[in-house]
Motif scaffolding. Sequence first.
Motif, PDB file in Angstrom:
ATOM      1  N   PHE A   1       0.621  -1.257   0.098  1.00  0.00           N
ATOM      2  CA  PHE A   1       0.448  -0.284   0.134  1.00  0.00           C
ATOM      3  C   PHE A   1       0.519   1.757   0.179  1.00  0.00           C
ATOM      4  O   PHE A   1       0.652   2.245  -0.717  1.00  0.00           O
ATOM      5  CB  PHE A   1      -1.174  -0.338   1.266  1.00  0.00           C
ATOM      6  CG  PHE A   1      -1.838  -0.541   1.392  1.00  0.00           C
ATOM      7  CD1 PHE A   1      -3.504  -0.098   0.747  1.00  0.00           C
ATOM      8  CD2 PHE A   1      -2.142  -1.950   0.513  1.00  0.00           C
ATOM      9  CE1 PHE A   1      -4.381  -0.447   0.490  1.00  0.00           C
ATOM     10  CE2 PHE A   1      -3.585  -2.415   0.591  1.00  0.00           C
ATOM     11  CZ  PHE A   1      -5.009  -1.590   0.291  1.00  0.00           C
ATOM     12  N   ARG A   2       2.202   1.489   0.823  1.00  0.00           N
ATOM     13  CA  ARG A   2       3.507   2.433   0.455  1.00  0.00           C
ATOM     14  C   ARG A   2       3.270   3.034  -0.746  1.00  0.00           C
ATOM     15  O   ARG A   2       3.300   4.019  -1.164  1.00  0.00           O
ATOM     16  CB  ARG A   2       4.055   1.995   1.938  1.00  0.00           C
ATOM     17  CG  ARG A   2       5.053   3.282   1.786  1.00  0.00           C
ATOM     18  CD  ARG A   2       5.884   2.808   3.074  1.00  0.00           C
ATOM     19  NE  ARG A   2       7.019   2.351   2.269  1.00  0.00           N
ATOM     20  CZ  ARG A   2       7.986   2.828   1.402  1.00  0.00           C
ATOM     21  NH1 ARG A   2       8.249   3.431   0.823  1.00  0.00           N
ATOM     22  NH2 ARG A   2       8.775   1.221   0.995  1.00  0.00           N
TER      23      ARG A   2
ATOM     24  N   ASN B   1      -0.050   1.032  11.057  1.00  0.00           N
ATOM     25  CA  ASN B   1       0.066   1.368   9.492  1.00  0.00           C
ATOM     26  C   ASN B   1      -0.030   2.698   8.864  1.00  0.00           C
ATOM     27  O   ASN B   1       0.816   3.786   8.378  1.00  0.00           O
ATOM     28  CB  ASN B   1      -1.581   0.866   8.372  1.00  0.00           C
ATOM     29  CG  ASN B   1      -1.624  -0.392   8.916  1.00  0.00           C
ATOM     30  OD1 ASN B   1      -2.425  -0.940   8.724  1.00  0.00           O
ATOM     31  ND2 ASN B   1       0.354  -1.194   9.107  1.00  0.00           N
ATOM     32  N   ALA B   2      -0.876   3.601   9.960  1.00  0.00           N
ATOM     33  CA  ALA B   2      -0.628   5.233   9.741  1.00  0.00           C
ATOM     34  C   ALA B   2       0.496   5.986   9.762  1.00  0.00           C
ATOM     35  O   ALA B   2       0.838   6.874   8.392  1.00  0.00           O
ATOM     36  CB  ALA B   2      -1.172   5.859  10.077  1.00  0.00           C
ATOM     37  N   GLU B   3       1.363   5.500  10.765  1.00  0.00           N
ATOM     38  CA  GLU B   3       2.852   5.704   9.857  1.00  0.00           C
ATOM     39  C   GLU B   3       3.205   5.892   9.198  1.00  0.00           C
ATOM     40  O   GLU B   3       3.753   6.420   9.040  1.00  0.00           O
ATOM     41  CB  GLU B   3       3.666   5.721  11.434  1.00  0.00           C
ATOM     42  CG  GLU B   3       4.757   6.718  11.893  1.00  0.00           C
ATOM     43  CD  GLU B   3       5.449   5.820  13.204  1.00  0.00           C
ATOM     44  OE1 GLU B   3       6.485   6.868  13.674  1.00  0.00           O
ATOM     45  OE2 GLU B   3       5.462   4.927  13.310  1.00  0.00           O
ATOM     46  N   LEU B   4       3.147   4.537   9.473  1.00  0.00           N
ATOM     47  CA  LEU B   4       4.365   3.209   7.790  1.00  0.00           C
ATOM     48  C   LEU B   4       3.755   4.463   6.279  1.00  0.00           C
ATOM     49  O   LEU B   4       4.692   4.785   5.340  1.00  0.00           O
ATOM     50  CB  LEU B   4       3.738   2.683   7.234  1.00  0.00           C
ATOM     51  CG  LEU B   4       4.386   1.275   5.878  1.00  0.00           C
ATOM     52  CD1 LEU B   4       6.137   1.316   6.462  1.00  0.00           C
ATOM     53  CD2 LEU B   4       4.208   0.428   6.359  1.00  0.00           C
ATOM     54  N   TRP B   5       2.358   4.482   6.398  1.00  0.00           N
ATOM     55  CA  TRP B   5       1.991   5.327   5.054  1.00  0.00           C
ATOM     56  C   TRP B   5       1.959   6.940   4.739  1.00  0.00           C
ATOM     57  O   TRP B   5       1.260   7.315   4.398  1.00  0.00           O
ATOM     58  CB  TRP B   5       0.357   4.817   4.653  1.00  0.00           C
ATOM     59  CG  TRP B   5      -0.183   3.103   4.983  1.00  0.00           C
ATOM     60  CD1 TRP B   5       0.854   2.534   4.169  1.00  0.00           C
ATOM     61  CD2 TRP B   5      -0.817   2.616   5.158  1.00  0.00           C
ATOM     62  NE1 TRP B   5       0.813   1.091   4.116  1.00  0.00           N
ATOM     63  CE2 TRP B   5      -0.463   1.273   4.558  1.00  0.00           C
ATOM     64  CE3 TRP B   5      -2.361   3.553   5.354  1.00  0.00           C
ATOM     65  CZ2 TRP B   5      -1.351   0.273   4.792  1.00  0.00           C
ATOM     66  CZ3 TRP B   5      -3.518   1.874   5.756  1.00  0.00           C
ATOM     67  CH2 TRP B   5      -2.620   0.026   5.101  1.00  0.00           C
ATOM     68  N   GLY B   6       1.672   7.416   5.681  1.00  0.00           N
ATOM     69  CA  GLY B   6       2.386   8.676   5.856  1.00  0.00           C
ATOM     70  C   GLY B   6       0.808   9.211   6.973  1.00  0.00           C
ATOM     71  O   GLY B   6       0.403  10.799   5.940  1.00  0.00           O
TER      72      GLY B   6
END
Length: 286
Positions: free
Chosen positions: A71-72, A116-121
């Motif tokens: 997803f990233r 997830n939020a941190e990984l994806w920005g």
Amino acid sequence: MMTRRNFALFAASSAMAGSARAARLPIRKAVWFGMLPKDMALEDSFRLARDCGFEAIECPTQPDAAKAEAFRKASQASGLKIHSVMNQAHWEFPLSSGSPEVVERSMRGMTTSLANAELWGADTVLLVPAVVNPETSYAQAWERSQAQIRKLIPIAEKRKVIIGIEEVWNKFLLSPLEMARYLDEFQSPWIRAYFDVGNVVMYGYPQDWIRTLGKRIVKLHIKDFSFKKNVVEWTPLREGQINWKEIYTALGEIGYAGTATLEISGGAEAHLRDVSKRFDLILSGE
């Protein structure tokens, strides 16, 4: 940021200029991932959403590290920002449950969503805070969910991700005054409202909720809704009973300048282009 005064001045200047078109609200258009074609490669579906006029996307929790990384990469390659994570564990495993095992699974789901939020920005995780049912009273739902969410605040702060509390058909937070109080009791900038315009139509007016919640609103969900002759149904955007002109005015009054995510049934390219145009009409006060 669009303040109430700036909104009024801008609207007035447009009127004096003789323009028949209202000022477009400074809101970014996003799409829910579940609306994209399921038979399309991930990166291609992200590109399609971008090409159809969406500026961001909301994605579901991905506990699998490889899928989360995919997803990233799709977001980076397509240029379509993941702005929010829709937590997936809160319905089956509510924070308000009387079962420690259920609550533990719910908390694990939220910590995964925040990661997830941190990984994806992404800057927000959507959370349904509680479910009132025969086993869980309203008071218990309030107390239990707040106790668990307070444990999540340090994690949210560390990851710089806001927890957006959404009002849904869970027999909980049934008025804007209640929701404002529920949020204010946390006394934390990391707990705000993820307001769903369509979810309150059966027992309230979205514009009233918007004005009452005001700056507490961090994100919006957009959908339309109709109930006639005892039939309740979601309708195509701008074809239901929501007064979109009132929504437009209320959002301008509170100076909302964040992201709004379309959350309706999905489809192929033609459908996505159509709903994107309908979305534009709402944001432009048409």
